[in-house]
Design a protein around this motif. Structure first.
Motif, PDB file in Angstrom:
ATOM      1  N   VAL A  32      36.167  53.873  83.478  1.00  0.00           N
ATOM      2  CA  VAL A  32      35.020  54.730  83.740  1.00  0.00           C
ATOM      3  C   VAL A  32      33.859  54.221  82.900  1.00  0.00           C
ATOM      4  CG1 VAL A  32      34.090  57.079  83.562  1.00  0.00           C
ATOM      5  CG2 VAL A  32      36.509  56.711  84.159  1.00  0.00           C
ATOM      6  N   MET A  33      32.703  54.101  83.508  1.00  0.00           N
ATOM      7  CA  MET A  33      31.500  53.744  82.759  1.00  0.00           C
ATOM      8  C   MET A  33      30.545  54.921  82.795  1.00  0.00           C
ATOM      9  SD  MET A  33      29.787  51.698  80.877  1.00  0.00           S
ATOM     10  CE  MET A  33      30.489  50.063  81.063  1.00  0.00           C
ATOM     11  N   ALA A  34      30.048  55.275  81.659  1.00  0.00           N
ATOM     12  CA  ALA A  34      29.154  56.424  81.575  1.00  0.00           C
ATOM     13  C   ALA A  34      27.957  56.117  80.704  1.00  0.00           C
ATOM     14  CB  ALA A  34      29.909  57.632  81.014  1.00  0.00           C
ATOM     15  N   TRP A  35      26.959  56.938  80.875  1.00  0.00           N
ATOM     16  CA  TRP A  35      25.778  56.906  80.020  1.00  0.00           C
ATOM     17  C   TRP A  35      25.638  58.268  79.352  1.00  0.00           C
ATOM     18  CZ3 TRP A  35      22.914  52.608  79.034  1.00  0.00           C
ATOM     19  CH2 TRP A  35      23.075  51.524  79.886  1.00  0.00           C
ATOM     20  N   PHE A  36      25.360  58.226  78.072  1.00  0.00           N
ATOM     21  CA  PHE A  36      25.055  59.419  77.298  1.00  0.00           C
ATOM     22  C   PHE A  36      23.711  59.195  76.619  1.00  0.00           C
ATOM     23  CE2 PHE A  36      29.030  61.856  77.401  1.00  0.00           C
ATOM     24  CZ  PHE A  36      29.901  60.896  77.888  1.00  0.00           C
ATOM     25  N   ARG A  37      23.136  60.249  76.124  1.00  0.00           N
ATOM     26  CA  ARG A  37      21.891  60.107  75.380  1.00  0.00           C
ATOM     27  C   ARG A  37      21.857  61.103  74.241  1.00  0.00           C
ATOM     28  NH1 ARG A  37      17.587  62.375  79.947  1.00  0.00           N
ATOM     29  NH2 ARG A  37      18.172  64.590  79.808  1.00  0.00           N
ATOM     30  N   ALA A  49      27.977  59.107  85.138  1.00  0.00           N
ATOM     31  CA  ALA A  49      29.226  58.350  85.042  1.00  0.00           C
ATOM     32  C   ALA A  49      29.610  57.789  86.394  1.00  0.00           C
ATOM     33  CB  ALA A  49      30.358  59.224  84.505  1.00  0.00           C
ATOM     34  N   PHE A  50      30.260  56.639  86.350  1.00  0.00           N
ATOM     35  CA  PHE A  50      30.826  56.005  87.542  1.00  0.00           C
ATOM     36  C   PHE A  50      32.327  55.997  87.334  1.00  0.00           C
ATOM     37  CE2 PHE A  50      29.006  53.194  90.950  1.00  0.00           C
ATOM     38  CZ  PHE A  50      30.152  53.193  91.730  1.00  0.00           C
ATOM     39  N   ALA A  51      33.019  56.861  88.054  1.00  0.00           N
ATOM     40  CA  ALA A  51      34.445  57.033  87.825  1.00  0.00           C
ATOM     41  C   ALA A  51      35.266  55.982  88.564  1.00  0.00           C
ATOM     42  CB  ALA A  51      34.864  58.430  88.266  1.00  0.00           C
ATOM     43  N   ALA A  95      29.062  53.936  77.601  1.00  0.00           N
ATOM     44  CA  ALA A  95      30.397  54.162  77.065  1.00  0.00           C
ATOM     45  C   ALA A  95      31.418  53.868  78.143  1.00  0.00           C
ATOM     46  CB  ALA A  95      30.540  55.597  76.581  1.00  0.00           C
ATOM     47  N   SER A  96      32.590  53.468  77.702  1.00  0.00           N
ATOM     48  CA  SER A  96      33.643  53.139  78.648  1.00  0.00           C
ATOM     49  C   SER A  96      34.977  53.660  78.147  1.00  0.00           C
ATOM     50  CB  SER A  96      33.700  51.620  78.837  1.00  0.00           C
ATOM     51  OG  SER A  96      34.693  51.281  79.762  1.00  0.00           O
ATOM     52  N   GLY A  97      35.836  53.961  79.083  1.00  0.00           N
ATOM     53  CA  GLY A  97      37.158  54.444  78.721  1.00  0.00           C
ATOM     54  C   GLY A  97      37.901  54.894  79.946  1.00  0.00           C
ATOM     55  N   GLY A 108      33.987  62.575  73.830  1.00  0.00           N
ATOM     56  CA  GLY A 108      35.118  62.295  72.945  1.00  0.00           C
ATOM     57  C   GLY A 108      36.238  61.528  73.604  1.00  0.00           C
ATOM     58  N   LEU A 109      36.215  61.403  74.919  1.00  0.00           N
ATOM     59  CA  LEU A 109      37.289  60.729  75.634  1.00  0.00           C
ATOM     60  C   LEU A 109      36.975  59.268  75.935  1.00  0.00           C
ATOM     61  CD1 LEU A 109      38.369  63.530  78.137  1.00  0.00           C
ATOM     62  CD2 LEU A 109      39.313  62.970  75.891  1.00  0.00           C
ATOM     63  N   TYR A 110      35.813  58.803  75.485  1.00  0.00           N
ATOM     64  CA  TYR A 110      35.449  57.418  75.723  1.00  0.00           C
ATOM     65  C   TYR A 110      35.810  56.563  74.510  1.00  0.00           C
ATOM     66  CZ  TYR A 110      33.126  58.796  79.964  1.00  0.00           C
ATOM     67  OH  TYR A 110      32.881  59.278  81.225  1.00  0.00           O
ATOM     68  N   ARG A 111      36.360  55.421  74.808  1.00  0.00           N
ATOM     69  CA  ARG A 111      36.923  54.592  73.736  1.00  0.00           C
ATOM     70  C   ARG A 111      35.928  53.564  73.193  1.00  0.00           C
ATOM     71  NH1 ARG A 111      42.705  51.354  74.273  1.00  0.00           N
ATOM     72  NH2 ARG A 111      42.715  50.487  72.160  1.00  0.00           N
ATOM     73  N   TRP A 112      35.070  53.050  74.075  1.00  0.00           N
ATOM     74  CA  TRP A 112      34.162  51.989  73.653  1.00  0.00           C
ATOM     75  C   TRP A 112      32.710  52.399  73.885  1.00  0.00           C
ATOM     76  CZ3 TRP A 112      38.277  50.668  77.092  1.00  0.00           C
ATOM     77  CH2 TRP A 112      39.387  50.091  76.449  1.00  0.00           C
ATOM     78  N   TRP A 113      31.848  52.002  72.971  1.00  0.00           N
ATOM     79  CA  TRP A 113      30.443  52.393  73.043  1.00  0.00           C
ATOM     80  C   TRP A 113      29.541  51.191  72.832  1.00  0.00           C
ATOM     81  CZ3 TRP A 113      28.664  57.373  74.004  1.00  0.00           C
ATOM     82  CH2 TRP A 113      29.656  58.354  74.068  1.00  0.00           C
ATOM     83  N   GLY A 114      28.446  51.174  73.559  1.00  0.00           N
ATOM     84  CA  GLY A 114      27.408  50.186  73.330  1.00  0.00           C
ATOM     85  C   GLY A 114      26.567  50.593  72.137  1.00  0.00           C
ATOM     86  N   GLN A 115      25.617  49.756  71.780  1.00  0.00           N
ATOM     87  CA  GLN A 115      24.862  49.950  70.555  1.00  0.00           C
ATOM     88  C   GLN A 115      23.700  50.924  70.701  1.00  0.00           C
ATOM     89  OE1 GLN A 115      24.379  47.625  72.696  1.00  0.00           O
ATOM     90  NE2 GLN A 115      22.338  46.756  72.570  1.00  0.00           N
ATOM     91  N   GLY A 116      23.374  51.342  71.900  1.00  0.00           N
ATOM     92  CA  GLY A 116      22.269  52.268  72.090  1.00  0.00           C
ATOM     93  C   GLY A 116      20.962  51.546  72.356  1.00  0.00           C
TER      94      GLY A 116
END
Length: 123
Positions: A32-37, A49-51, A95-97, A108-116
């Motif tokens: 799953v790839m998602a964006w947070f802010r 998110a793209f599930a 974020a990905s996971g 909290g369920l995403y394992r990997w994060w980009g740098q922002g």
């Protein structure tokens, strides 16, 4: 696994930006790839998110203005942001996971994060 986010910047209200998130070490479509802010003084919030089932999910605040997409050849996800508003100003993270479909909005369920990457929308 690495996520490299890019594309932020300064734009006037009503303008557009496209964020990119290049993934390495992950098999395309398997995650799953998602964006947070996160805006100053606020908690991090879900954007899109793209599930793994191919469906896309959006926060109500961005629905109809933002579009998440992906490029298999580049193993990259994008967040096209249109009709930007000052309240969209924030640091955006990809974020990905492997969260279940019903929980793609849970950071909290995403394992990997980009740098922002910083997005600033002026009024």
């Amino acid at each position: 696994v690495q996520l490299q986010a890019s594309g932020g910047g300064l734009v006037q209200a009503g303008g557009s930006l496209r964020l990119s998130c290049a993934a390495s070490g992950l098999t395309f479509g398997s995650y799953v790839m998602a964006w947070f802010r996160q805006a100053p003084g606020k908690e991090r919030e879900f954007v899109a998110a793209f599930a793994r089932n191919g469906y896309t999910y959006y926060a109500d605040s961005v629905k109809g203005r933002f579009t998440i997409s992906r490029d298999r050849a580049k193993n990259t996800h994008y967040l096209q942001m249109n009709v930007l508003k000052p309240e969209d100003t924030a640091v955006y993270y990809c974020a990905s996971g492997y969260p279940p479909v019903g929980s793609v909005r849970s950071d909290g369920l995403y394992r990997w994060w980009g740098q922002g990457t910083q997005v600033t929308v002026s009024s």
